[in-house]
Design an enzyme around this catalytic site. Structure first.
Site, PDB file in Angstrom:
ATOM      1  N   HIS A  49      -3.912 -25.060  32.728  1.00 50.66           N
ATOM      2  CA  HIS A  49      -4.618 -23.853  32.749  1.00 50.66           C
ATOM      3  C   HIS A  49      -4.425 -23.044  31.400  1.00 50.66           C
ATOM      4  CE1 HIS A  49      -3.522 -23.919  37.263  1.00 50.66           C
ATOM      5  NE2 HIS A  49      -4.900 -23.684  37.173  1.00 50.66           N
ATOM      6  N   ASP A  52      -0.739 -22.334  30.926  1.00 48.67           N
ATOM      7  CA  ASP A  52       0.197 -23.367  31.028  1.00 48.67           C
ATOM      8  C   ASP A  52       0.307 -23.939  29.564  1.00 48.67           C
ATOM      9  OD1 ASP A  52       0.327 -23.739  33.950  1.00 48.67           O
ATOM     10  OD2 ASP A  52      -1.381 -24.997  33.916  1.00 48.67           O
TER      11      ASP A  52
HETATM   12  C1  3MF Z   1      -7.353 -24.220  43.934  1.00 46.34           C
HETATM   13  C2  3MF Z   1      -7.349 -25.228  43.076  1.00 46.34           C
HETATM   14  C3  3MF Z   1      -6.742 -24.723  41.460  1.00 46.34           C
HETATM   15  C4  3MF Z   1      -7.608 -25.500  40.532  1.00 46.34           C
HETATM   16  C5  3MF Z   1      -7.181 -25.348  39.238  1.00 46.34           C
HETATM   17  C6  3MF Z   1      -7.693 -25.797  38.081  1.00 46.34           C
HETATM   18  C7  3MF Z   1      -4.497 -24.198  41.240  1.00 46.34           C
HETATM   19  O1  3MF Z   1      -7.594 -24.641  45.113  1.00 46.34           O
HETATM   20  O2  3MF Z   1      -7.811 -26.260  43.081  1.00 46.34           O
HETATM   21  O3  3MF Z   1      -5.519 -25.427  41.522  1.00 46.34           O
HETATM   22  O4  3MF Z   1      -7.832 -26.924  40.660  1.00 46.34           O
HETATM   23  O5  3MF Z   1      -6.954 -23.920  39.037  1.00 46.34           O
HETATM   24  O6  3MF Z   1      -8.925 -25.308  38.276  1.00 46.34           O
END
Ligand code: 3MF
Ligand code: MG
Length: 343
Positions: A49, A52
């Site tokens: 992210h 992150d």
């Molecule tokens: C939510 C997700 C997310 C995405 C991530 C990357 C937190 O259901 O799957 O995980 O995968 O944000 O795009």
């Protein structure tokens, strides 16, 4: 015909176990310490992210954000790791409560676009051209809250701005039918691919298929993958597993339905997935009831299950399979697959 497989996960896949009903139950592992675990667990790439990569980015200038991301790139290089993608986290800020790109509020939409541009800057600094869009809050709790045609056009307009901002960036939509919103505007692979065709450069808009998200939409993840492969739009995957139609579980890949997992591995392998640099991404969570000492096993286990299923798929007698298909001997074929998985 065979794929080449290298694996990634995101730092959020090692987590403290908080859920909507209870607080964290495990100790926090610092980001720097998480990075040290990647190679040990058999992973060569990191999914990010934007925050992150650059924590607190809303309080930093674009130049400061780029500098922080460049510093992180050096750490990745020293660790022998690559960044697979960057995803703007558009679901936590108060300006995205009712969505970012589809918000009814101009200022909120502007925030979402600006934040996405910073995520693109971070992707550039980390050496990846892939931007993943999980459109978490681009939907509604009551249908009347937004105009669905306008919302769709706004998502297209937002993606067009991303494509114009950086002529190299590839935008990869991760569809999900619900959660957190009741109804989302890009619920399935088909929606994402159709949407890509409305964009100014459709060749730079693809998909990230998450197994659990497809299952939540009542679809088979391997068929979703095959569909995206037919459009040359399967640019990454989020493998995991899901026990029926309930909250998004992110379980260890193959831990619920081994045959469903097998078919995902097989469709990737049969279609040379990875030959153009695509990674096998995982999006898996340790169970909240797991103690600290094994709270990273779900990652290594998912990879091991993938590789085991790959071995099974490659060991199948393709001549026999062809014979079953041409004779429509599907009972025999069914038994052959089940027996291969039971060995
Ligand atoms: C939510 C997700 C997310 C995405 C991530 C990357 C937190 O259901 O799957 O995980 O995968 O944000 O795009
Ligand atoms: Mg995901």
């Amino acid at each position: 015909m065979a794929g080449i497989f290298k694996f990634t996960f995101g730092p959020w896949n090692i987590h403290e176990g908080a859920d909507p009903f209870g607080p964290p139950v495990r100790k926090t592992i610092r980001f720097a310490d998480k990075l040290k675990l990647y190679k040990k667990l058999g992973f060569d790439g990191v999914q990010f992210h934007d925050d992150d990569a650059v924590p607190g980015m809303n309080d930093l200038t674009p130049r400061q954000i780029t500098k922080a991301a460049e510093d992180l790139k050096k750490v990745l290089d020293d660790s022998g790791l690559s960044a697979e993608f960057v995803a703007p986290r558009l679901w936590e800020d108060e300006r995205t409560i009712d969505g970012g790109y589809t918000s009814n509020d101009t200022d909120c939409r502007k925030y979402a676009i600006d934040r996405t541009k910073r995520a693109i800057d971070i992707a550039n600094s980390l050496g990846t051209d892939l931007l993943v869009l999980w459109l978490a809050r681009e939907g509604t709790y009551i249908r009347e809250a937004k105009d669905s045609r306008v919302a769709t056009e706004r998502i297209v307009a937002a993606i067009n701005q991303m494509l114009a901002y950086d002529t190299k960036i590839r935008v990869c939509i991760e569809p999900k039918p619900n959660e957190p919103m009741d109804h989302s505007y890009v619920p399935t692979t088909g929606h994402a691919i159709a949407l890509s065709l409305l964009c100014t450069d459709p060749n730079r808009v693809g998909v990230n298929i998450e197994s659990a998200h497809a299952i939540l939409a009542g679809l088979d993840p391997s068929d979703e993958m095959g569909y995206a492969l037919a459009f040359n739009k399967l640019w990454t995957v989020h493998l995991n597993d899901q026990n029926g139609l309930k909250f998004d579980q992110d379980k260890t890949f193959g831990s619920v339905d081994i045959r469903r997992a097998f078919n995902q591995v097989r469709v990737l392998d049969m279609n040379n997935y990875g030959k153009h640099g695509e990674w096998v991404g995982l999006d898996v969570k340790a169970m909240r009831s797991q103690k600290d000492d094994r709270a990273t096993s779900h990652l290594g286990n998912s990879r091991t299950i993938f590789l085991k299923l790959l071995e099974i798929s490659r060991s199948l007698d393709e001549t026999f399979i062809e014979k079953c298909r041409s004779n429509r001997d599907y009972e025999e074929f069914d038994m052959y697959i089940v027996q291969s998985l039971l060995k």
